[in-house]
Design an enzyme around this catalytic site. Structure first.
Site, mmCIF file in Angstrom:
data_model
loop_
_atom_site.group_PDB
_atom_site.id
_atom_site.type_symbol
_atom_site.label_atom_id
_atom_site.label_comp_id
_atom_site.label_asym_id
_atom_site.label_seq_id
_atom_site.Cartn_x
_atom_site.Cartn_y
_atom_site.Cartn_z
ATOM 1 N N ASN A 35 39.998 16.966 12.901
ATOM 2 C CA ASN A 35 38.988 17.820 12.244
ATOM 3 C C ASN A 35 38.953 19.250 12.767
ATOM 4 O OD1 ASN A 35 37.909 15.777 10.448
ATOM 5 N ND2 ASN A 35 37.057 14.833 12.285
ATOM 6 N N ARG A 80 32.382 24.556 8.500
ATOM 7 C CA ARG A 80 31.134 23.775 8.543
ATOM 8 C C ARG A 80 30.542 23.865 9.948
ATOM 9 N NH1 ARG A 80 32.931 19.646 4.872
ATOM 10 N NH2 ARG A 80 33.054 20.773 2.914
ATOM 11 N N TYR A 83 30.030 25.350 16.146
ATOM 12 C CA TYR A 83 31.424 25.734 16.387
ATOM 13 C C TYR A 83 31.727 27.198 16.067
ATOM 14 C CZ TYR A 83 31.952 20.686 16.681
ATOM 15 O OH TYR A 83 31.821 19.373 17.054
ATOM 16 N N ALA A 101 37.242 14.425 18.819
ATOM 17 C CA ALA A 101 36.510 13.151 18.972
ATOM 18 C C ALA A 101 37.288 12.134 19.811
ATOM 19 C CB ALA A 101 36.184 12.567 17.597
ATOM 20 N N GLU A 114 41.749 20.405 29.943
ATOM 21 C CA GLU A 114 40.936 19.906 28.822
ATOM 22 C C GLU A 114 40.040 21.046 28.343
ATOM 23 O OE1 GLU A 114 38.268 16.739 29.952
ATOM 24 O OE2 GLU A 114 37.417 16.579 27.933
ATOM 25 N N HIS A 126 37.046 22.431 25.253
ATOM 26 C CA HIS A 126 36.153 22.170 24.121
ATOM 27 C C HIS A 126 35.485 23.475 23.707
ATOM 28 C CE1 HIS A 126 36.636 17.903 24.469
ATOM 29 N NE2 HIS A 126 36.517 18.046 25.777
HETATM 30 O O1 CA2 Z 1 33.587 21.170 21.080
HETATM 31 C C1 CA2 Z 1 34.716 20.747 20.848
HETATM 32 O O2 CA2 Z 1 35.730 21.441 20.903
HETATM 33 C C2 CA2 Z 1 34.889 19.285 20.379
HETATM 34 O O3 CA2 Z 1 36.103 18.790 20.948
HETATM 35 C C3 CA2 Z 1 34.961 19.328 18.852
HETATM 36 C C4 CA2 Z 1 35.017 17.952 18.191
HETATM 37 C C5 CA2 Z 1 33.924 17.033 18.736
HETATM 38 O O4 CA2 Z 1 34.097 15.723 18.221
HETATM 39 C C6 CA2 Z 1 33.904 16.980 20.267
HETATM 40 O O5 CA2 Z 1 32.837 16.158 20.698
HETATM 41 C C7 CA2 Z 1 33.765 18.379 20.857
HETATM 42 C C8 CA2 Z 1 34.873 18.111 16.675
HETATM 43 C C9 CA2 Z 1 36.036 18.875 16.051
HETATM 44 C C10 CA2 Z 1 35.798 19.430 14.687
HETATM 45 O O6 CA2 Z 1 34.594 19.042 14.054
HETATM 46 C C11 CA2 Z 1 34.153 19.738 12.955
HETATM 47 C C12 CA2 Z 1 32.904 19.409 12.492
HETATM 48 C C13 CA2 Z 1 32.381 20.071 11.423
HETATM 49 C C14 CA2 Z 1 33.114 21.063 10.780
HETATM 50 C C15 CA2 Z 1 34.344 21.380 11.232
HETATM 51 C C16 CA2 Z 1 34.871 20.722 12.320
#
Ligand code: CA2
Length: 150
Positions: free
Chosen positions: A15, A22, A27, A81, A102, A104
């Site tokens: 994702n 989104r 983010y 995730a 790592e 985030h």
């Molecule tokens: O904060 C980060 O970089 C994460 O690795 C991002 C992941 C999340 O599951 C981790 O807990 C933290 C999510 C990646 C992308 O998710 C999106 C959600 C909504 C819209 C676009 C991307």
């Protein structure tokens, strides 16, 4: 396939290709393409070469980490995730002996409890979390620093 022996491989999990479209409150508005561009600029300014990959498939990431053993000197990984779930990624990272960072975008420790646990944290030399898109540049800097002190 990656170019032979790029210094740093940046790995992006599921994702992350949707970043910027989104949930900007978590983010930010920076797109995935913007993050790749800034990462490549950061690497160039540090004089290191960069491979970049994103996959929504756990096994594909495992296979790329296995190939990094012979194609890359350091890893910067936003496992998304899979950070919180994947023993397969954890085991694959154990095969790679070079520096591993790592990263985030968000501060996972300020979010839901299930995001507080990382399956890969102790396989890595350090973690950068919570600096938005800049986490990538900071992670690349950390990896380049560890490579230069090897
Ligand atoms: O904060 C980060 O970089 C994460 O690795 C991002 C992941 C999340 O599951 C981790 O807990 C933290 C999510 C990646 C992308 O998710 C999106 C959600 C909504 C819209 C676009 C991307």
């Amino acid at each position: 396939m990656s170019s032979p022996l790029a210094d740093i491989l940046v790995i992006n999990g599921p994702n992350l290709n949707m970043i910027g479209t989104r949930e900007p409150e978590i983010y930010g508005h920076t797109t995935f393409a913007d993050i790749e561009k800034a990462s490549r600029e950061e690497a160039a300014s540090l004089g290191v070469s960069l491979d970049w990959m994103q996959s929504n498939h756990e096994g594909e990431i495992v296979t790329r980490i296995q190939s990094a053993v012979t194609h890359n000197r350091a890893l910067v990984i936003n496992a998304a995730a899979y950070t919180h779930t994947s023993i397969a990624l954890r085991d694959a990272l154990g095969l790679f002996s070079g520096p591993k960072i790592e990263i985030h975008i968000s501060n996972i420790h300020r979010r839901e409890t299930f995001r507080h646990r990382s399956m890969i944290i102790d396989m890595c030399d350090g973690t950068v979390a919570g600096f938005g898109a800049m986490s990538y540049q900071l992670g690349i800097r950390a990896a380049a620093h560890l490579l230069s002190s090897q």
